[in-house]
Design a protein around this motif. Structure first.
Motif, PDB file in Angstrom:
ATOM      1  N   GLN A   1       1.551  28.803 -38.261  1.00 52.79           N
ATOM      2  CA  GLN A   1       1.427  28.719 -36.775  1.00 52.79           C
ATOM      3  C   GLN A   1       0.906  30.291 -36.541  1.00 52.79           C
ATOM      4  O   GLN A   1       1.888  31.282 -36.379  1.00 52.79           O
ATOM      5  N   MET A   2      -0.356  30.573 -36.260  1.00 52.65           N
ATOM      6  CA  MET A   2      -0.895  32.090 -36.356  1.00 52.65           C
ATOM      7  C   MET A   2      -0.157  32.823 -35.042  1.00 52.65           C
ATOM      8  O   MET A   2       0.148  33.768 -35.211  1.00 52.65           O
ATOM      9  N   GLU A   3       0.095  31.983 -34.058  1.00 51.31           N
ATOM     10  CA  GLU A   3       0.705  32.677 -32.818  1.00 51.31           C
ATOM     11  C   GLU A   3       1.951  33.414 -33.277  1.00 51.31           C
ATOM     12  O   GLU A   3       2.408  34.463 -32.493  1.00 51.31           O
ATOM     13  N   LEU A   4       2.511  32.919 -34.089  1.00 46.75           N
ATOM     14  CA  LEU A   4       4.102  33.352 -34.398  1.00 46.75           C
ATOM     15  C   LEU A   4       3.894  34.778 -34.965  1.00 46.75           C
ATOM     16  O   LEU A   4       4.745  35.653 -34.761  1.00 46.75           O
ATOM     17  N   PHE A   5       2.734  34.942 -35.579  1.00 45.34           N
ATOM     18  CA  PHE A   5       2.601  36.083 -36.456  1.00 45.34           C
ATOM     19  C   PHE A   5       1.607  37.130 -35.687  1.00 45.34           C
ATOM     20  O   PHE A   5       2.112  38.158 -35.470  1.00 45.34           O
ATOM     21  N   ALA A   6       0.679  36.931 -34.988  1.00 47.94           N
ATOM     22  CA  ALA A   6      -0.299  37.507 -34.473  1.00 47.94           C
ATOM     23  C   ALA A   6       0.192  38.016 -32.989  1.00 47.94           C
ATOM     24  O   ALA A   6      -0.308  39.007 -32.453  1.00 47.94           O
TER      25      ALA A   6
ATOM     26  N   VAL B   1      14.727  28.334 -42.046  1.00 52.12           N
ATOM     27  CA  VAL B   1      14.535  27.739 -40.683  1.00 52.12           C
ATOM     28  C   VAL B   1      15.524  26.613 -40.476  1.00 52.12           C
ATOM     29  O   VAL B   1      16.037  26.198 -39.392  1.00 52.12           O
ATOM     30  N   GLY B   2      15.759  26.002 -41.445  1.00 54.55           N
ATOM     31  CA  GLY B   2      16.745  24.739 -41.333  1.00 54.55           C
ATOM     32  C   GLY B   2      18.189  25.245 -40.973  1.00 54.55           C
ATOM     33  O   GLY B   2      18.628  24.756 -39.981  1.00 54.55           O
ATOM     34  N   ASN B   3      18.326  26.455 -41.665  1.00 54.56           N
ATOM     35  CA  ASN B   3      19.822  27.121 -40.935  1.00 54.56           C
ATOM     36  C   ASN B   3      19.783  27.358 -39.815  1.00 54.56           C
ATOM     37  O   ASN B   3      20.687  27.254 -38.782  1.00 54.56           O
ATOM     38  N   ILE B   4      18.695  27.918 -39.228  1.00 54.77           N
ATOM     39  CA  ILE B   4      18.592  28.548 -38.038  1.00 54.77           C
ATOM     40  C   ILE B   4      18.655  27.405 -36.851  1.00 54.77           C
ATOM     41  O   ILE B   4      19.451  27.482 -35.660  1.00 54.77           O
ATOM     42  N   MET B   5      18.097  26.039 -37.278  1.00 53.07           N
ATOM     43  CA  MET B   5      17.906  25.059 -36.211  1.00 53.07           C
ATOM     44  C   MET B   5      19.458  24.538 -36.270  1.00 53.07           C
ATOM     45  O   MET B   5      19.950  24.342 -35.082  1.00 53.07           O
ATOM     46  N   GLU B   6      20.313  24.795 -37.250  1.00 51.12           N
ATOM     47  CA  GLU B   6      21.737  24.292 -37.158  1.00 51.12           C
ATOM     48  C   GLU B   6      22.349  25.111 -36.499  1.00 51.12           C
ATOM     49  O   GLU B   6      23.117  24.960 -35.586  1.00 51.12           O
ATOM     50  N   LYS B   7      22.524  26.155 -37.016  1.00 47.49           N
ATOM     51  CA  LYS B   7      23.102  27.463 -36.195  1.00 47.49           C
ATOM     52  C   LYS B   7      22.934  27.723 -34.797  1.00 47.49           C
ATOM     53  O   LYS B   7      23.940  27.834 -33.920  1.00 47.49           O
ATOM     54  N   TYR B   8      21.570  27.710 -34.227  1.00 46.36           N
ATOM     55  CA  TYR B   8      21.492  27.790 -33.019  1.00 46.36           C
ATOM     56  C   TYR B   8      21.075  26.580 -32.065  1.00 46.36           C
ATOM     57  O   TYR B   8      20.876  26.651 -30.915  1.00 46.36           O
ATOM     58  N   GLY B   9      21.243  25.244 -32.771  1.00 42.42           N
ATOM     59  CA  GLY B   9      21.012  24.058 -32.161  1.00 42.42           C
ATOM     60  C   GLY B   9      19.583  24.089 -31.516  1.00 42.42           C
ATOM     61  O   GLY B   9      19.416  23.469 -30.356  1.00 42.42           O
TER      62      GLY B   9
ATOM     63  N   ASN C   1      10.206  23.993 -33.589  1.00 46.77           N
ATOM     64  CA  ASN C   1       9.415  25.070 -32.981  1.00 46.77           C
ATOM     65  C   ASN C   1      10.274  26.439 -32.408  1.00 46.77           C
ATOM     66  O   ASN C   1       9.887  27.509 -32.791  1.00 46.77           O
ATOM     67  N   GLY C   2      11.324  26.048 -31.823  1.00 45.55           N
ATOM     68  CA  GLY C   2      12.246  27.076 -31.141  1.00 45.55           C
ATOM     69  C   GLY C   2      12.751  27.848 -32.492  1.00 45.55           C
ATOM     70  O   GLY C   2      12.729  29.249 -32.384  1.00 45.55           O
ATOM     71  N   ALA C   3      13.148  27.048 -33.523  1.00 44.76           N
ATOM     72  CA  ALA C   3      13.684  28.006 -34.638  1.00 44.76           C
ATOM     73  C   ALA C   3      12.593  28.686 -35.488  1.00 44.76           C
ATOM     74  O   ALA C   3      12.809  29.801 -35.900  1.00 44.76           O
ATOM     75  N   LEU C   4      11.193  28.326 -35.438  1.00 42.46           N
ATOM     76  CA  LEU C   4      10.215  29.146 -35.961  1.00 42.46           C
ATOM     77  C   LEU C   4       9.973  30.350 -35.116  1.00 42.46           C
ATOM     78  O   LEU C   4       9.691  31.386 -35.792  1.00 42.46           O
ATOM     79  N   ILE C   5      10.208  30.271 -33.931  1.00 35.94           N
ATOM     80  CA  ILE C   5      10.036  31.276 -33.040  1.00 35.94           C
ATOM     81  C   ILE C   5      11.186  32.385 -33.326  1.00 35.94           C
ATOM     82  O   ILE C   5      10.849  33.557 -33.409  1.00 35.94           O
ATOM     83  N   LEU C   6      12.272  31.851 -33.272  1.00 36.02           N
ATOM     84  CA  LEU C   6      13.462  32.817 -33.796  1.00 36.02           C
ATOM     85  C   LEU C   6      13.025  33.422 -35.105  1.00 36.02           C
ATOM     86  O   LEU C   6      13.521  34.568 -35.387  1.00 36.02           O
ATOM     87  N   ALA C   7      12.750  32.600 -36.151  1.00 42.55           N
ATOM     88  CA  ALA C   7      12.724  33.027 -37.318  1.00 42.55           C
ATOM     89  C   ALA C   7      11.617  34.234 -37.509  1.00 42.55           C
ATOM     90  O   ALA C   7      11.763  35.214 -38.255  1.00 42.55           O
ATOM     91  N   ALA C   8      10.408  34.001 -36.456  1.00 40.42           N
ATOM     92  CA  ALA C   8       9.623  35.165 -36.564  1.00 40.42           C
ATOM     93  C   ALA C   8      10.207  36.487 -36.245  1.00 40.42           C
ATOM     94  O   ALA C   8       9.836  37.657 -36.728  1.00 40.42           O
TER      95      ALA C   8
ATOM     96  N   ALA D   1       5.761  40.261 -30.752  1.00 40.01           N
ATOM     97  CA  ALA D   1       5.616  41.773 -31.063  1.00 40.01           C
ATOM     98  C   ALA D   1       6.155  41.794 -32.648  1.00 40.01           C
ATOM     99  O   ALA D   1       5.622  42.774 -33.149  1.00 40.01           O
ATOM    100  N   SER D   2       6.843  40.903 -33.297  1.00 34.56           N
ATOM    101  CA  SER D   2       7.172  41.213 -34.585  1.00 34.56           C
ATOM    102  C   SER D   2       6.189  41.239 -35.664  1.00 34.56           C
ATOM    103  O   SER D   2       6.113  41.882 -36.356  1.00 34.56           O
ATOM    104  N   GLY D   3       4.946  40.446 -35.235  1.00 31.14           N
ATOM    105  CA  GLY D   3       3.985  40.691 -36.347  1.00 31.14           C
ATOM    106  C   GLY D   3       3.293  41.946 -36.826  1.00 31.14           C
ATOM    107  O   GLY D   3       3.262  42.446 -37.798  1.00 31.14           O
ATOM    108  N   PRO D   4       2.766  42.593 -35.538  1.00 28.97           N
ATOM    109  CA  PRO D   4       2.175  44.025 -35.732  1.00 28.97           C
ATOM    110  C   PRO D   4       3.433  45.014 -36.019  1.00 28.97           C
ATOM    111  O   PRO D   4       2.987  45.930 -37.135  1.00 28.97           O
TER     112      PRO D   4
END
Ligand SMILES: Nc1nc2c(ncn2[C@@H]2O[C@H](COP(=O)(O)OP(=O)(O)OP(=O)(O)O)[C@@H](O)[C@H]2O)c(=O)[nH]1
Ligand SMILES: [Mg+2]
Length: 253
Positions: free
Chosen positions: A106-111, A58-66, A70-77, A114-117
């Motif tokens: 954050q459950m909503e990221l997984f549940a 997540v740290g790398n994603i924050m840096e790479k995509y600015g 929360n945005g980084a966690l969504i992209l990470a999912a 689309a990526s969770g199922p």
């Protein structure tokens, strides 16, 4: 090998329960592997056999995509879904008889993305189960309890896998309150009575109607109290999980 996914709202006790249950299984001479699917977690109460953070940081994603956290966690999912082949290979390499999967905070990221199922379906074609955690302290209010029922029904509607419901952290409530909540799960009348007694106005109306709507869906709702601190309820839970995943046989002989 069968997989059990531990799901629940933020802070409901997923990671500590994963730790406690895996330790308990090891003490019972069962061959278990633990997977961390939370890309944002800093510290875990167990040592994962497979760790999504090896692939998605997540740290790398924050840096790479600015992005912010929360945005980084969504992209990470979503990025986890791209790594699913690697993660599945790692799990196979561990070669355990049961795999516990600790899911993102954050459950909503997984549940609810689309990526969770997709992840649940792609990780294995073997039997799987969803373990949904109700936080006991949060659930003692009937309004919160009904909201949690609604969330667990929404989770079921995303995965359509056998689902077990646990009342986590039950050591934090007096026994009588634990019984009140498990009675609500077993008997809709008891829940309706509590809603009448403890709630008023719009809260009462809303909770009663939502509870009736969920009951109409016909989802069987057994709630097993557990504690990751005292191991209360873990034997019962394991029996229920064995029944779902192995038809009542042990995972390891
Ligand atoms: N007393 C008690 N506390 C618990 C229990 N399970 C978890 N906790 C506490 O609840 C807090 C959250 O637990 P976690 O296991 O991190 O919960 P989580 O669902 O993994 O949290 P996130 O992944 O951050 O959403 C921690 O402070 C734990 O020590 C339990 O069975 N009993
Ligand atoms: Mg966690």
């Amino acid at each position: 090998m069968p997989l059990a996914f531990i799901i629940g709202t933020a802070g409901s006790g997923k990671s500590l329960f994963t730790a406690a249950f895996s330790e308990w299984l090891k003490m019972s001479k069962q061959d278990v592997a633990v997977v961390n699917l939370d890309p944002g977690v800093l510290k875990l109460p167990y040592s994962p056999d497979v760790d999504v953070r090896n692939y998605v940081d997540v740290g790398n994603i924050m840096e790479k995509y600015g992005l912010g956290p929360n945005g980084a966690l969504i992209l990470a999912a979503d990025l986890i879904a791209d790594e699913i082949g690697n993660i599945a290979k790692d799990i196979e390499a561990v070669d355990a008889d049961l795999v516990l999967v600790d899911t993102p905070g954050q459950m909503e990221l997984f549940a609810f993305r689309a990526s969770g199922p997709y992840i649940v379906n792609e990780l294995t074609k073997e039997p799987k189960a969803i373990i949904y955690l109700f936080d006991a302290v949060f659930s003692i209010n009937p309004l919160n309890y009904v909201s949690n029922m609604f969330l667990s029904a929404a989770v079921y509607n995303r995965f359509f896998q056998p689902q077990l419901h646990l009342l986590s952290k039950c050591d934090l409530l007096p026994e009588a309150e634990v019984k009140t909540i498990t009675d609500w799960a077993a008997n809709p009348r008891a829940l309706e009575d509590s809603i009448e007694q403890k709630l008023e106005g719009i809260k009462r109306l809303f909770s009663r109607n939502m509870m009736r709507a969920i009951n109409q869906l016909g989802i069987k709702f057994l709630l097993l109290p557990v504690s990751a601190k005292t191991n209360q309820g873990i034997t019962n839970f394991n029996t229920a999980l064995e029944r779902i995943l192995t038809g009542g046989e042990k995972y390891t002989y």
